[in-house]
Each structure stands twice: as C-alpha cells, then as structure tokens.
Design a protein around this motif. Structure first.
Motif, PDB file in Angstrom:
ATOM      1  N   PRO A   1      11.470  15.586  -0.517  1.00 52.16           N
ATOM      2  CA  PRO A   1      11.712  14.190  -0.886  1.00 52.16           C
ATOM      3  C   PRO A   1      11.135  13.198   0.117  1.00 52.16           C
ATOM      4  N   TRP A   2      10.825  13.668   1.341  1.00 48.59           N
ATOM      5  CA  TRP A   2      10.253  12.791   2.352  1.00 48.59           C
ATOM      6  C   TRP A   2       8.799  12.434   2.047  1.00 48.59           C
ATOM      7  N   GLU A   3       8.149  13.144   1.118  1.00 47.75           N
ATOM      8  CA  GLU A   3       6.776  12.814   0.766  1.00 47.75           C
ATOM      9  C   GLU A   3       6.727  11.411   0.158  1.00 47.75           C
ATOM     10  N   ARG A   4       5.844  10.591   0.666  1.00 43.69           N
ATOM     11  CA  ARG A   4       5.633   9.218   0.207  1.00 43.69           C
ATOM     12  C   ARG A   4       6.916   8.389   0.259  1.00 43.69           C
ATOM     13  N   ALA A   5       7.756   8.672   1.239  1.00 48.20           N
ATOM     14  CA  ALA A   5       8.964   7.884   1.482  1.00 48.20           C
ATOM     15  C   ALA A   5       8.744   7.052   2.733  1.00 48.20           C
ATOM     16  N   THR A   6       8.858   5.740   2.614  1.00 50.60           N
ATOM     17  CA  THR A   6       8.596   4.837   3.729  1.00 50.60           C
ATOM     18  C   THR A   6       9.732   3.832   3.859  1.00 50.60           C
ATOM     19  N   ALA A   7       9.747   3.140   4.970  1.00 57.33           N
ATOM     20  CA  ALA A   7      10.784   2.136   5.218  1.00 57.33           C
ATOM     21  C   ALA A   7      10.265   1.123   6.220  1.00 57.33           C
ATOM     22  N   CYS A   8      10.748  -0.090   6.116  1.00 51.67           N
ATOM     23  CA  CYS A   8      10.422  -1.094   7.123  1.00 51.67           C
ATOM     24  C   CYS A   8      11.187  -0.772   8.408  1.00 51.67           C
ATOM     25  N   THR A   9      11.009  -1.582   9.423  1.00 55.45           N
ATOM     26  CA  THR A   9      11.656  -1.317  10.709  1.00 55.45           C
ATOM     27  C   THR A   9      13.173  -1.418  10.618  1.00 55.45           C
ATOM     28  N   GLY A  10      13.674  -2.449   9.932  1.00 57.87           N
ATOM     29  CA  GLY A  10      15.120  -2.626   9.786  1.00 57.87           C
ATOM     30  C   GLY A  10      15.808  -2.919  11.108  1.00 57.87           C
ATOM     31  N   LEU A  11      17.144  -2.949  11.060  1.00 59.12           N
ATOM     32  CA  LEU A  11      17.923  -3.112  12.277  1.00 59.12           C
ATOM     33  C   LEU A  11      17.841  -1.845  13.122  1.00 59.12           C
ATOM     34  N   PRO A  12      17.861  -1.935  14.434  1.00 64.63           N
ATOM     35  CA  PRO A  12      18.024  -3.142  15.248  1.00 64.63           C
ATOM     36  C   PRO A  12      16.707  -3.813  15.626  1.00 64.63           C
ATOM     37  N   GLY A  13      15.554  -3.269  15.163  1.00 68.26           N
ATOM     38  CA  GLY A  13      14.275  -3.790  15.588  1.00 68.26           C
ATOM     39  C   GLY A  13      13.898  -5.123  14.983  1.00 68.26           C
ATOM     40  N   CYS A  14      14.444  -5.436  13.792  1.00 65.57           N
ATOM     41  CA  CYS A  14      14.082  -6.675  13.102  1.00 65.57           C
ATOM     42  C   CYS A  14      15.334  -7.472  12.780  1.00 65.57           C
ATOM     43  N   ALA A  15      15.389  -8.703  13.276  1.00 64.77           N
ATOM     44  CA  ALA A  15      16.579  -9.539  13.083  1.00 64.77           C
ATOM     45  C   ALA A  15      16.730 -10.003  11.639  1.00 64.77           C
ATOM     46  N   LYS A  16      15.645  -9.987  10.855  1.00 59.68           N
ATOM     47  CA  LYS A  16      15.721 -10.437   9.469  1.00 59.68           C
ATOM     48  C   LYS A  16      16.339  -9.382   8.547  1.00 59.68           C
ATOM     49  N   SER A  17      16.414  -8.158   9.009  1.00 58.46           N
ATOM     50  CA  SER A  17      16.923  -7.076   8.169  1.00 58.46           C
ATOM     51  C   SER A  17      18.433  -7.166   7.987  1.00 58.46           C
ATOM     52  N   ARG A  18      18.902  -6.735   6.820  1.00 63.61           N
ATOM     53  CA  ARG A  18      20.336  -6.715   6.520  1.00 63.61           C
ATOM     54  C   ARG A  18      20.976  -5.362   6.805  1.00 63.61           C
ATOM     55  N   ALA A  19      20.166  -4.375   7.220  1.00 63.89           N
ATOM     56  CA  ALA A  19      20.727  -3.032   7.413  1.00 63.89           C
ATOM     57  C   ALA A  19      19.810  -2.213   8.322  1.00 63.89           C
ATOM     58  N   ASP A  20      20.360  -1.135   8.833  1.00 59.97           N
ATOM     59  CA  ASP A  20      19.558  -0.133   9.532  1.00 59.97           C
ATOM     60  C   ASP A  20      18.955   0.760   8.454  1.00 59.97           C
ATOM     61  N   VAL A  21      17.870   0.277   7.828  1.00 59.94           N
ATOM     62  CA  VAL A  21      17.364   0.920   6.623  1.00 59.94           C
ATOM     63  C   VAL A  21      16.828   2.329   6.904  1.00 59.94           C
ATOM     64  N   ARG A  22      16.265   2.546   8.075  1.00 61.30           N
ATOM     65  CA  ARG A  22      15.720   3.886   8.333  1.00 61.30           C
ATOM     66  C   ARG A  22      16.826   4.926   8.450  1.00 61.30           C
ATOM     67  N   ALA A  23      17.920   4.565   9.079  1.00 63.97           N
ATOM     68  CA  ALA A  23      19.041   5.508   9.161  1.00 63.97           C
ATOM     69  C   ALA A  23      19.624   5.762   7.777  1.00 63.97           C
ATOM     70  N   ASP A  24      19.788   4.695   6.974  1.00 63.88           N
ATOM     71  CA  ASP A  24      20.332   4.856   5.627  1.00 63.88           C
ATOM     72  C   ASP A  24      19.374   5.660   4.751  1.00 63.88           C
ATOM     73  N   ALA A  25      18.070   5.370   4.861  1.00 66.34           N
ATOM     74  CA  ALA A  25      17.088   6.089   4.058  1.00 66.34           C
ATOM     75  C   ALA A  25      17.027   7.564   4.446  1.00 66.34           C
ATOM     76  N   ALA A  26      17.101   7.850   5.730  1.00 62.09           N
ATOM     77  CA  ALA A  26      17.056   9.242   6.183  1.00 62.09           C
ATOM     78  C   ALA A  26      18.214  10.040   5.612  1.00 62.09           C
ATOM     79  N   ARG A  27      19.407   9.446   5.586  1.00 62.76           N
ATOM     80  CA  ARG A  27      20.560  10.147   5.012  1.00 62.76           C
ATOM     81  C   ARG A  27      20.336  10.417   3.525  1.00 62.76           C
TER      82      ARG A  27
END
Length: 437
Positions: A329-355
């Motif tokens: 499932p990781w094939e062609r799966a991407t994510a923006c930087t998210g929290l904590p690297g980007c203040a505009k993000s509403r979530a830690d998207v990489r951690a949520d996406a990885a789960r």
C-alpha cells in the motif's frame, strides 16, 4: 509528483505572478517550523556515490540527519540552522552539486529513471539531461525562469511525460522526438541531434513572449494561448500516469509506466527501491550508496534506481528500511510535511498516514483488475494547499482538524467526499484507491 501546489487546473483563474516565486534552493534557505530547509536540484535525479555520501554527511552535520526526496527527483535537507548556508554551499560545490550560484534553482529536470536499462524506451535520455543542465547553467537568460519551471525528458515509455511539465521532450522510434509545451494536446517534432536546442528555444520563447505581452506567469500552462502547440498529436499516455504494461493505441510509443520504478525490487539493469514518504536517514543513504554500482537515479516517485546493482543487495537494503518488493500500500503513497514541520498543517499527516498504510498492509487489501495492487495514488495533506500532490487521478486525504476528508480527485472523478476519523481512515482510503470509475 507534479503538479506543484501553485499549479492551475484547466479553466481555473491564474494566480498573481507579479511577485518572485519563493521556491527554496541550495542557497535560498526556506524557514520552516522545524528549522531551515534547503532544496538541492539534481537534474534527472542523478547522483554519484561521492555526492550521495556528501549529502548524508551534510544532513548529519547541519540538519536533522535525514534527507527527503521530492516529486521532481530532487533532495531536501531539513532542520538546518539559519546560519549554515555558507557551509552547506561549500560542501555542495566540493562534489559538483552546485555548478552555478545564479542558475541553481532553475535546474528542474525530470527524466525516465529506467532509460537505457530495460529496453522499453527509445533513447538514453541521460545524455539529454547532462546537455540540458550544462546549457541551462551557461545561458544568462535562463536565470529568468521560475524556480518552479519544469523540464521533462521522456524516453518514450510515458512515465515523466504524464507530468504535464512546462517543456516535455518525448523520444520516439527511429530517432524521432516530440516537443510538448505545457498541457497541449499537440506537439511539434524536434530535429534529430537538436533536441536539447529545441527544449531551450521553447523556454526562451516563453520568457520572450511574457516580456513582450506584459503577462506574468511561472508556467507555460498558465498562458497556453501565447505559444503555438504544434501539429502532431501527443501520445495518449501524456496527461495521465499509465499502469505497468500499458501500450497506447495511438502511435508506436512503448510504455511500461512509472510503477516499474515505484514498486521496488529487481528491475532490468539494476535495482529499484522505495522510501517512506521519500525520507531516509544518513545511515540509510550510506547503505544505498554502498549498494550502487557508481550511479544513483532518484525518481519522481520518491525512490531510487541503482543501475548495475546486483539483486543480492536487496536483503541489506530491506533491512535498512527501504521498500524492495512490489504490492505494498506504500506504493505511490505521499504526504506533505505536516506538523510539526509546517505551521499551516492541521495534523501530523505523515504519522497518521503511516498508521493507515501499515494497517492496510496488515489487512492485505485485494488487487484491482487492471490496476496494480496499491490502486490509485494517494496523498495526505495538512491543509488546502495540498503541497506535492500527484498528477492525474488520485485519492485526496485532507486534514480537517477533526479527522480527514477522503475524495477521489482529478480528471473524470466525481466521487463524493467522505469525512472520517483517524480510526476509520485506513479502510476509507483503501476503498477509494480501489476506485475504477
């Protein structure tokens, strides 16, 4: 995968381009919440072993110890101190990664990573990459291009031609080549032996017509009416990423599509490996450099091709954390930087996406007829900018602050948005990726 977040969809209003683009570079560091960010352009994704090791050393000495590959096959260093720019530049110059201070941000060139290796293309475009890069850096006018302007050199398989780059050169049979501007449905033949000249002429003409018309734009697709498209229909694969094994019905162009390099494992002429969200630590990079046979080709799918590397290096690469087998499932799966690297993000998207992706892997989602096991590309975004999202059809997973909104996005997509909690997200994303209509 392109388009970048500043890109405009057909029919959309063109953003204000009166200001200079803020695209980061190796000399222009970008301030982020996790420290400064530097983007090192790697035309064609090409790296020598020495250069790869130098990047790993720089990440450890100056940044957060990790390197991040981008959707254009470039590399980013994060967590940098704001005052380290001079030392970083010195390290890059020493290994040939900063050939021009004035042109370093315009060296945006993607190329078919398997060109010359597996027999599926019509040209070894790596020679085009090196010529185009050298001539870009030697052309005073080229410094006027935006740091977002993209060149794509496709060997005829249709992988990077699907990116809708500003200028695309597509190799054809019998030494022919087609020049495509932006998203145009037609192109024009590039004279044999003058292919790179045709690419440069197109970029220079773009700057000339902007100046003459008084228009402001970063991309050719923003002002398609200003440049003639040409008389030759572009092969059917351009504009939509093809699946493995697809052969377009229009024209004689062969294609195996991008997934041959996105999946991971042994490929004709070498190895292909994937990285989780394109990130790998310095130790992983040293393992990658140790496995290669002299050259690394970073791919726009946030992985790497190792020409000439033997298959017996795969177990060590897998143990180091690289993806070395298809069907994940990781094939062609991407994510923006998210929290904590980007203040505009509403979530830690990489951690949520990885789960969510790991849960999908455990669930063993079945393959879809006509699609690879992983199905449609999927991209997690922390805000509406959707930084780094794919081209074509893709599953859009947008953080809302209360969870995520899952939608099948892109051409010919009419799927309804589904709001889910983090606990519901894995199943919703897996279902959306299986969409065939």
């Amino acid at each position: 995968m392109p388009p970048t977040p500043d890109a405009t969809a057909p029919g959309a209003a063109v953003p204000d381009r009166g200001r200079a683009d803020a695209c980061p570079g190796a000399l222009r560091l970008h301030p982020a919440d996790d420290g400064a960010l530097a983007r090192v352009r790697l035309p064609g994704g090409l790296l020598t072993v020495r250069q790869a090791l130098a990047l790993a050393d720089a990440a450890e000495a100056l940044g957060d110890g990790e390197l991040e590959t981008t959707s254009r096959g470039n590399v980013q260093l994060r967590g940098l101190a704001s005052h380290c720019g001079a030392e970083l530049a010195e390290r890059l110059r020493a290994v040939g990664l900063l050939p021009s201070d004035t042109h370093e941000r315009v060296r945006n060139i993607v190329a078919s990573p398997l060109a010359g290796l597996d027999g599926h293309g019509f040209a070894d475009v790596q020679a085009w990459v090196r010529e185009l890069d050298a001539r870009l850096c030697a052309s005073d006018w080229a410094a006027g291009l935006s740091g977002k302007f993209l060149f794509a050199l496709d060997d005829g398989r249709g992988d990077v031609a699907a990116f809708d780059a500003d200028v695309t050169l597509i190799a054809g049979p019998d030494g022919s080549a087609l020049l495509r501007l932006g998203r145009a449905a037609h192109g024009r033949p590039a004279p044999a032996g003058q292919e790179v000249t045709a690419v440069l002429d197109a970029a220079r003409t773009f700057l000339d017509v902007l100046r003459e018309s008084g228009r402001k734009a970063w991309h050719l697709r923003e002002v398609p009416e200003l440049l003639p498209a040409g008389p030759v229909p572009v092969p059917a694969f351009a504009g939509a990423a093809p699946a493995v094994g697809v052969v377009p019905t229009a024209g004689a162009v062969r294609t195996v599509g991008p997934l041959a390099t996105a999946a991971g494992g042994a490929v004709a002429g070498g190895l292909s490996v994937g990285m989780r969200f394109g990130r790998a630590g310095a130790a992983q990079w040293r393992e990658l450099a140790g496995a290669c046979a002299g050259e690394i080709r970073l791919t726009p799918w946030r992985g790497a091709v190792l020409p000439g590397a033997p298959a017996d290096r795969l177990p060590a690469l897998a143990a180091a954390g690289f993806r070395t087998a298809p069907g994940s499932p990781w094939e062609r799966a991407t994510a923006c930087t998210g929290l904590p690297g980007c203040a505009k993000s509403r979530a830690d998207v990489r951690a949520d996406a990885a789960r969510a992706l790991d849960a999908a892997a455990v669930a063993g989602s079945p393959p879809v007829t006509g699609l690879p096991t992983a199905g449609l590309p999927v991209h997690w975004s922390g805000c509406e900018r959707r930084c780094g999202h794919p081209a074509g059809r893709w599953v859009d997973v947008l953080a809302t602050g209360q969870g995520y909104r899952v939608t099948v996005n892109g051409p010919a997509s009419a799927g309804a948005a589904v709001d889910v909690t983090n606990e519901e997200m894995a199943e919703a994303v897996a279902e959306a990726r299986r969409t065939t209509k």
